[in-house]
Scaffold this motif. Structure first.
Motif, short mmCIF file in Angstrom:
data_model
loop_
_atom_site.label_atom_id
_atom_site.label_comp_id
_atom_site.label_asym_id
_atom_site.label_seq_id
_atom_site.Cartn_x
_atom_site.Cartn_y
_atom_site.Cartn_z
N MET A 1 22.68 -7.41 6.11
CA MET A 1 23.80 -7.05 6.83
C MET A 1 23.13 -5.50 7.75
SD MET A 1 27.42 -5.94 5.61
CE MET A 1 27.65 -4.13 5.12
N ALA A 2 23.65 -5.18 8.67
CA ALA A 2 23.28 -4.28 9.62
C ALA A 2 23.65 -3.07 9.04
CB ALA A 2 23.52 -4.45 10.91
N LYS A 3 23.08 -1.96 9.23
CA LYS A 3 23.66 -0.62 8.66
C LYS A 3 24.30 -0.01 9.67
CE LYS A 3 20.22 0.13 4.97
NZ LYS A 3 19.57 1.39 4.22
N THR A 4 25.24 0.92 9.43
CA THR A 4 25.93 1.64 10.31
C THR A 4 25.39 2.62 11.08
OG1 THR A 4 28.13 1.34 9.17
CG2 THR A 4 28.12 3.14 10.79
N ARG A 5 25.12 2.91 12.28
CA ARG A 5 24.39 3.89 12.80
C ARG A 5 24.96 5.24 13.24
NH1 ARG A 5 19.76 3.16 15.97
NH2 ARG A 5 20.99 3.92 17.63
N ALA A 6 24.55 6.27 12.42
CA ALA A 6 25.34 7.52 12.34
C ALA A 6 24.67 8.59 13.27
CB ALA A 6 25.53 7.80 11.01
N ASP A 30 20.52 1.65 -1.45
CA ASP A 30 21.99 1.09 -1.27
C ASP A 30 22.70 1.81 -0.06
OD1 ASP A 30 22.07 3.39 -2.63
OD2 ASP A 30 23.82 2.72 -3.87
N SER A 31 21.87 2.32 0.72
CA SER A 31 22.66 3.25 1.82
C SER A 31 23.26 2.38 2.92
CB SER A 31 21.63 4.11 2.63
OG SER A 31 22.28 4.86 3.43
N PRO A 32 24.55 2.43 3.21
CA PRO A 32 25.03 1.78 4.21
C PRO A 32 25.01 2.14 5.72
CG PRO A 32 26.86 2.98 3.48
CD PRO A 32 25.58 3.37 2.53
N PHE A 33 24.16 3.21 5.71
CA PHE A 33 23.92 3.93 7.34
C PHE A 33 22.45 4.25 7.23
CE2 PHE A 33 24.45 7.35 4.37
CZ PHE A 33 23.77 8.41 4.86
N GLU A 34 22.13 4.12 8.75
CA GLU A 34 21.06 4.82 9.15
C GLU A 34 21.05 5.83 10.07
OE1 GLU A 34 18.62 1.60 10.99
OE2 GLU A 34 20.23 1.41 12.62
N LEU A 35 20.31 6.97 10.18
CA LEU A 35 20.54 8.00 11.14
C LEU A 35 19.94 7.76 12.38
CD1 LEU A 35 19.89 11.02 8.63
CD2 LEU A 35 21.82 9.93 9.24
N ALA A 36 20.80 7.67 13.26
CA ALA A 36 20.11 7.35 14.65
C ALA A 36 19.79 8.41 15.41
CB ALA A 36 21.46 6.62 15.56
N ASP A 37 20.50 9.63 14.98
CA ASP A 37 20.22 10.72 15.78
C ASP A 37 20.92 11.83 15.14
OD1 ASP A 37 18.60 12.27 18.09
OD2 ASP A 37 19.08 10.47 18.99
N TRP A 38 20.63 12.96 15.41
CA TRP A 38 21.36 14.32 14.98
C TRP A 38 21.37 15.42 15.94
CZ3 TRP A 38 17.65 12.35 11.53
CH2 TRP A 38 16.16 12.73 11.86
N SER A 39 22.08 16.34 15.77
CA SER A 39 22.30 17.55 16.77
C SER A 39 20.88 17.93 17.48
CB SER A 39 22.65 18.86 15.89
OG SER A 39 24.12 18.41 15.33
N ILE A 40 21.24 18.32 18.61
CA ILE A 40 20.25 18.71 19.60
C ILE A 40 20.35 20.26 19.67
CG2 ILE A 40 19.54 18.74 22.11
CD1 ILE A 40 21.31 16.24 22.30
N LYS A 41 19.00 20.69 19.23
CA LYS A 41 18.91 22.17 19.23
C LYS A 41 18.42 22.74 20.56
CE LYS A 41 18.38 26.22 17.17
NZ LYS A 41 19.43 27.10 17.20
N GLU A 42 19.09 22.87 21.66
CA GLU A 42 18.56 23.36 22.74
C GLU A 42 20.12 24.12 23.40
OE1 GLU A 42 17.94 20.19 25.68
OE2 GLU A 42 16.48 19.33 24.33
N HIS A 43 19.57 24.85 24.63
CA HIS A 43 20.75 25.75 25.04
C HIS A 43 21.64 24.63 25.61
CE1 HIS A 43 22.62 28.55 27.48
NE2 HIS A 43 22.57 27.94 28.54
N LYS A 57 27.10 8.07 22.46
CA LYS A 57 27.56 6.76 22.68
C LYS A 57 26.91 5.66 22.01
CE LYS A 57 28.73 6.19 27.12
NZ LYS A 57 28.75 6.39 28.74
N ALA A 58 25.71 5.90 21.72
CA ALA A 58 24.77 4.72 21.07
C ALA A 58 25.04 4.42 19.44
CB ALA A 58 23.33 4.85 21.37
N VAL A 59 25.86 5.20 18.95
CA VAL A 59 26.00 5.25 17.48
C VAL A 59 27.22 4.50 17.15
CG1 VAL A 59 24.60 7.04 16.96
CG2 VAL A 59 26.94 7.56 17.11
N ASP A 60 27.47 4.21 15.71
CA ASP A 60 28.95 3.73 15.24
C ASP A 60 29.79 4.79 14.64
OD1 ASP A 60 28.02 0.92 15.70
OD2 ASP A 60 26.66 1.39 14.07
N VAL A 61 29.23 5.92 14.33
CA VAL A 61 30.24 6.70 13.95
C VAL A 61 29.38 8.12 13.99
CG1 VAL A 61 29.41 6.41 11.32
CG2 VAL A 61 31.47 7.34 11.60
N VAL A 62 30.13 9.44 13.89
CA VAL A 62 29.57 10.55 13.85
C VAL A 62 30.06 11.24 12.52
CG1 VAL A 62 29.85 12.70 15.22
CG2 VAL A 62 29.60 10.68 16.53
#
Length: 129
Positions: A1-6, A30-43, A57-62
């Motif tokens: 089963m595909a993991k939720t992209r967060a 047993d994690s149901p999610f994978e981290l697709a990305d996280w906060s951007i540290k820029e101005h 836009k590319a993830v399933d949940v924030v």
């Protein structure tokens, strides 16, 4: 089963440890999610917002991890606002059990702040809110 992209949004100035903690949880067998990305540290400018929007836009949940200073974190507020504009499901996670955690300014009054437990996180990732 595909993991939720967060996408994980957090306050870089005060809560980087929390990002490390959730990265660790995403690696559990047993994690149901994978981290697709996280906060951007820029101005925060138009380019930054465009990058954040593309990532969100590319993830399933924030997942917005809230700490003591999240209400002052303009980047977290902007990322949540983008998630709302894009119609992405999101939830607010209380980063510390023993501290007063605050919501980002763009959070809705009806947005609940959920306790961060492994069981809660799995339920929230899977849409239980």
């Amino acid at each position: 089963m595909a993991k939720t992209r967060a996408f994980i949004s957090f306050d870089y100035d005060y809560d980087s440890f929390l990002k490390t903690a959730i990265v660790g949880q995403s690696k559990h067998e047993d994690s149901p999610f994978e981290l697709a990305d996280w906060s951007i540290k820029e101005h925060i400018d138009d380019d930054w917002k465009a990058k954040a929007r593309t990532r969100i836009k590319a993830v399933d949940v924030v997942c917005v991890i809230c700490g003591e200073h999240t209400h002052t974190a303009t980047g977290v507020s902007a990322e949540l606002k983008i998630a709302q504009e894009e119609g992405k499901p999101y939830f607010l996670l209380k980063g510390y059990a023993d501290k007063t955690c605050t919501k980002p300014k763009s959070a809705l009054a009806s947005d609940k702040l959920y306790n961060w437990t492994w069981d809660n996180l799995k339920i929230l990732i899977n849409g239980g809110r």
